[in-house]
Design an enzyme around this catalytic site. Structure first.
Site, short mmCIF file in Angstrom:
data_model
loop_
_atom_site.label_atom_id
_atom_site.label_comp_id
_atom_site.label_asym_id
_atom_site.label_seq_id
_atom_site.Cartn_x
_atom_site.Cartn_y
_atom_site.Cartn_z
N CYS A 1 -2.38 8.23 3.76
CA CYS A 1 -2.12 7.83 2.37
C CYS A 1 -3.33 8.09 1.48
O CYS A 1 -3.20 8.55 0.35
CB CYS A 1 -1.75 6.34 2.32
SG CYS A 1 -0.21 5.95 3.17
N GLU B 1 0.88 -1.17 0.00
CA GLU B 1 0.00 0.00 0.00
C GLU B 1 0.91 1.21 0.00
O GLU B 1 1.48 1.58 1.03
CB GLU B 1 -0.92 -0.04 1.22
CG GLU B 1 -2.13 0.87 1.11
CD GLU B 1 -1.95 2.17 1.86
OE1 GLU B 1 -1.40 3.13 1.26
OE2 GLU B 1 -2.34 2.23 3.02
#
Length: 474
Positions: A277, A243
């Site tokens: 993120c 990720e």
């Protein structure tokens, strides 16, 4: 139940050893993190490998019971964990921050424990009965980031343990104490060597990713380091869940009711002071509502309390580290030099502390400047005007990354009809960044690959196996 001092005493290095960890807000020394070597990492992996067969043999029901017990232990020590997290990472106790993050840790563990992954029957006829089953991979190497250090660690630990793997986790060098404390609390109830934390420099993480006895690597962090992990996996053939970076775009469609979405727009970008993120990093707004959106966001930014996290009034904190603070300031200065209009913020807040940067809205910018094209990962949002919807989607999709995206409208059905045009792993309608433990999450393009959460998340930390037997005889 431990207080913060007792929890810290458990995990920090002995006096005179280790590395000083500073309070993100006050820059005072919190404690000293252990600095472990690659040789100590090798020993940890060996212990985890030795413990894995017995852990796997317990079966799903017993492992799930132990995950629930670990969640109970987290809940019992939630306040001490939240206070340590607030000091080390910088996020305030209240709002979608430290207490929220600790609560998410226990919630995600309980969901992992309760999620059912049944064998999948592929063929069942007179000639063949074939099933797809999922088995433990072995040792999982987990490398967690500094922005949500506890919660993302649990995203890696929870499903891995549930599926019968053991875990060696290497926390970020910026926030090691939080993860060490979380692991210590969980290990009150878990069997020995099922979950091991190793605190050390980046080379330790590199060794973990390339270790010949690590079967799966889970990493959340930058695209640059993700590429290095991909290269490392060529040696050990480790399965990967990555990720990586995001530069999430939001698109506000024409004639949207700004008052109905303004608060959600703001928090979609500024959750965890922008250090997320999948936070919204750039916002494309149609001409018809552009000025109204800019003004509404600036008003919310100006009145949202920012300051040290242990002050119960605050909901925005500092930038976690000096390198990130400098990047945020540099990007805003560059945007200003390229004609960007700083509507609010746009400067440090030294009266609050060394690493505080005021929540900032920058208008009248466009693609091609660094603040729009790069991930700022801080309390800044560029707002970009558009007039043609097709052009807005083309510009949003031009980034090399594709983690999350959002579409905003007074007509959710209309917004949903545009969602699949976004090149991202997740698209939200009239919200941004919300995650659910049963809804898979992952990126596309340079935001990485592999899914986390829910049934798909359990599959990702396991090895698929097809079992074929003769078909029915009657």
């Amino acid at each position: 139940m431990l207080d913060e001092a007792a929890l810290l005493a458990r995990v920090q290095a002995p006096e005179g050893e280790g590395r000083e960890i500073l309070d993100a807000a006050t820059r005072e020394v919190i404690g000293r993190a252990p600095v472990q070597s690659e040789e100590e990492l090798d020993a940890a992996v060996a212990r985890a490998k030795a413990a894995q067969p017995a852990w796997d043999a317990l079966g799903h029901a017993e492992r799930s019971a132990l995950l629930n017990a670990a969640a109970d232990a987290i809940d019992a020590n939630a306040e001490a964990l939240a206070r340590l997290l607030s000091r080390e990472q910088g996020k305030p106790l209240n709002g979608p921050n430290a207490r929220f993050e600790v609560g998410a840790c226990s919630a995600w563990l309980r969901t992992n424990a309760a999620t059912v992954l049944e064998p999948q029957v592929l063929v069942d006829d007179a000639n063949l009965h074939a099933e797809l089953v999922y088995k433990a991979a072995g040792v999982v190497g987990a490398i967690s980031p500094w922005n949500w250090p506890m919660m993302i660690s649990i995203w890696q630990i929870g499903p891995s343990l549930r599926m019968g793997n053991t875990v060696v986790i290497k926390p970020s060098s910026n926030t090691p104490l939080s993860v060490l404390a979380l692991v210590s609390v969980m290990n009150e109830v878990l069997p020995a060597d099922v979950l091991i934390a190793v605190s050390g420099p980046g080379a330790v993480g590199g060794r973990l990713a390339a270790h010949p006895d690590v079967a799966k690597v889970m990493f959340t962090g930058s695209t640059e380091v993700g590429r290095q992990i991909i290269e490392s996996s060529a040696g050990n053939f480790a399965r990967l869940t990555l990720e990586l970076g995001g530069n999430d775009a939001g698109i506000v469609l024409p004639d949207t009711d700004v008052s109905a979405i303004a608060d959600d727009l703001f928090w979609g970008a500024f959750i965890n002071t922008g250090q997320t993120c999948a936070a919204m990093k750039r916002l494309y707004v149609h001409d018809s509502v552009y000025d109204e959106v800019v003004d509404a966001l600036a008003e919310i930014a100006a009145r949202t309390p920012m300051g040290p996290g242990l002050d119960e009034r605050n909901v925005l904190g500092p930038v976690q580290n000096k390198a990130q603070f400098d990047l945020v300031a540099q990007l805003v200065d560059d945007a200003r030099a390229h004609g960007g209009r700083v509507v609010t913020g746009g400067e440090a807040a030294p009266e609050l502390g060394e690493l505080f940067y005021r929540p900032t809205i920058v208008a009248d910018v466009t693609d091609g400047i660094a603040l729009v094209d790069e991930e700022q990962f801080g309390p800044v949002l560029p707002v970009i005007r558009y007039s043609d919807i097709d052009d807005a989607f083309a510009r949003a999709n031009a980034a090399e990354v594709g983690l999350g995206a959002s579409v905003w409208s007074s007509d959710p059905a209309e917004a949903a009809s545009y969602a699949t045009r976004m090149q991202s792993g997740t698209v939200w309608v009239n919200s941004h960044g919300g995650l659910h433990p049963m809804v898979p999450f992952g990126g596309v393009k340079a935001s990485g690959y592999g899914l986390e959460f829910g049934v798909e998340g359990l599959k990702s930390v396991a090895v698929p196996q097809v079992v074929s037997t003769p078909g029915r005889t009657s």
